[in-house]
Write a protein that holds these residues in place. Structure first.
Motif, PDB file in Angstrom:
ATOM      1  N   THR A 124       0.786  -1.414  -0.006  1.00 48.93           N
ATOM      2  CA  THR A 124       0.010   0.068  -0.052  1.00 48.93           C
ATOM      3  C   THR A 124       0.891   1.291  -0.065  1.00 48.93           C
ATOM      4  O   THR A 124       2.146   1.095   0.118  1.00 48.93           O
ATOM      5  N   GLU A 125       0.240   2.225  -0.139  1.00 47.39           N
ATOM      6  CA  GLU A 125       1.070   3.735   0.060  1.00 47.39           C
ATOM      7  C   GLU A 125       1.785   3.842   1.285  1.00 47.39           C
ATOM      8  O   GLU A 125       2.965   4.386   1.299  1.00 47.39           O
ATOM      9  N   GLN A 126       1.347   2.996   2.199  1.00 43.32           N
ATOM     10  CA  GLN A 126       1.984   3.242   3.653  1.00 43.32           C
ATOM     11  C   GLN A 126       3.096   2.017   3.931  1.00 43.32           C
ATOM     12  O   GLN A 126       3.912   2.233   4.883  1.00 43.32           O
ATOM     13  N   THR A 127       3.306   1.027   2.856  1.00 40.43           N
ATOM     14  CA  THR A 127       4.305   0.166   3.144  1.00 40.43           C
ATOM     15  C   THR A 127       5.708   0.709   2.886  1.00 40.43           C
ATOM     16  O   THR A 127       6.507   0.295   3.678  1.00 40.43           O
ATOM     17  N   GLY A 128       5.998   1.805   2.100  1.00 42.35           N
ATOM     18  CA  GLY A 128       7.439   2.303   1.928  1.00 42.35           C
ATOM     19  C   GLY A 128       7.740   1.620   0.863  1.00 42.35           C
ATOM     20  O   GLY A 128       7.421   0.528   0.129  1.00 42.35           O
ATOM     21  N   ASP A 129       9.022   2.239   0.135  1.00 41.81           N
ATOM     22  CA  ASP A 129       9.650   1.828  -0.961  1.00 41.81           C
ATOM     23  C   ASP A 129      10.677   0.799  -1.010  1.00 41.81           C
ATOM     24  O   ASP A 129      11.408   0.913   0.027  1.00 41.81           O
ATOM     25  N   SER A 183       1.852  -0.181  -5.632  1.00 36.21           N
ATOM     26  CA  SER A 183       0.707  -0.888  -4.811  1.00 36.21           C
ATOM     27  C   SER A 183       0.024  -1.945  -5.515  1.00 36.21           C
ATOM     28  O   SER A 183      -0.126  -2.062  -6.520  1.00 36.21           O
TER      29      SER A 183
END
Length: 207
Positions: A124-129, A183
């Motif tokens: 998700t957007e919160q997972t981190g790159d 994502s």
């Protein structure tokens, strides 16, 4: 189907390998206008498949098949397959070269079963790159193998037997090794088993 409702479909150009005696495979290929739950396969090689112990034996994908053989005096074939330790990420699915399926039949109507296990995770957007995911176990149990053996058993059951070259990890990354995961849902394919202390996922960024 998978638990989240993603359908497992045959696509145009999929190839299976069928037992053809000795160490050979007869290769069959799909010709499909669109993905389908069921598919017909046309033989592309000159080798014809043979029956062993009254059954035909098949493996998908044909590229995963190393050699066919026998164990001692058994009539049932033993197939060596490749479950790669380096896999390409596919959003919403898995690396098709790692998704080993097997089937047996008295005729040429096959119902394929997964020979491998799948671990699902979501980005998700919160997972981190991050650019790669590594699957291991605390006890360093075997998870991938370039020469794993598929042993066909009674009543359509099977077991996956690790070889001496089995590895204790699987790494998932994009086609471009330094590309960041977008994502979506992803799957890692690995050898099934009972893992003493569970499984470990390690996410790595470019540094």
């Amino acid at each position: 189907t998978t638990a989240d409702g993603v359908k497992v479909l045959w696509t145009d150009g999929d190839k299976i390998g069928m037992y053809a005696g000795g160490s050979s495979s007869a290769i069959y290929k799909t010709y499909l206008a669109e993905p389908s739950v069921e598919a017909s396969f046309g033989r592309t090689s000159d080798i014809r498949p043979v029956k062993a112990n009254g059954q035909y034996y098949a493996v998908y994908p044909s590229s995963a098949v190393g050699t066919w053989g026998k164990i001692a005096d058994e009539e049932v074939p033993f197939c060596h397959v490749n479950i790669p330790k380096q896999q390409i990420a596919v959003a919403g699915s898995w690396d098709k070269n790692a998704a080993v399926l097997v089937a047996t039949s008295e005729n040429e109507q096959f119902a394929f079963k997964h020979a491998v296990a799948y671990l699902r995770f979501e980005v998700t957007e919160q997972t981190g790159d991050f650019i790669s995911v590594r699957l291991t176990t605390p006890a360093k149990e075997k998870l991938s193998d370039s020469q794993a053996g598929i042993q066909y058993l009674e009543s359509g059951q099977l077991s996956l037997v690790p070889s001496g070259s089995a590895s204790d990890f699987v790494t998932l990354h994009n086609d471009s090794a330094d590309a960041v995961f977008e994502s979506g849902v992803y799957y890692i394919t690995f050898m099934p088993g009972e893992f003493t202390n569970g499984l470990t996922l390690t996410f790595s960024n470019s540094e």
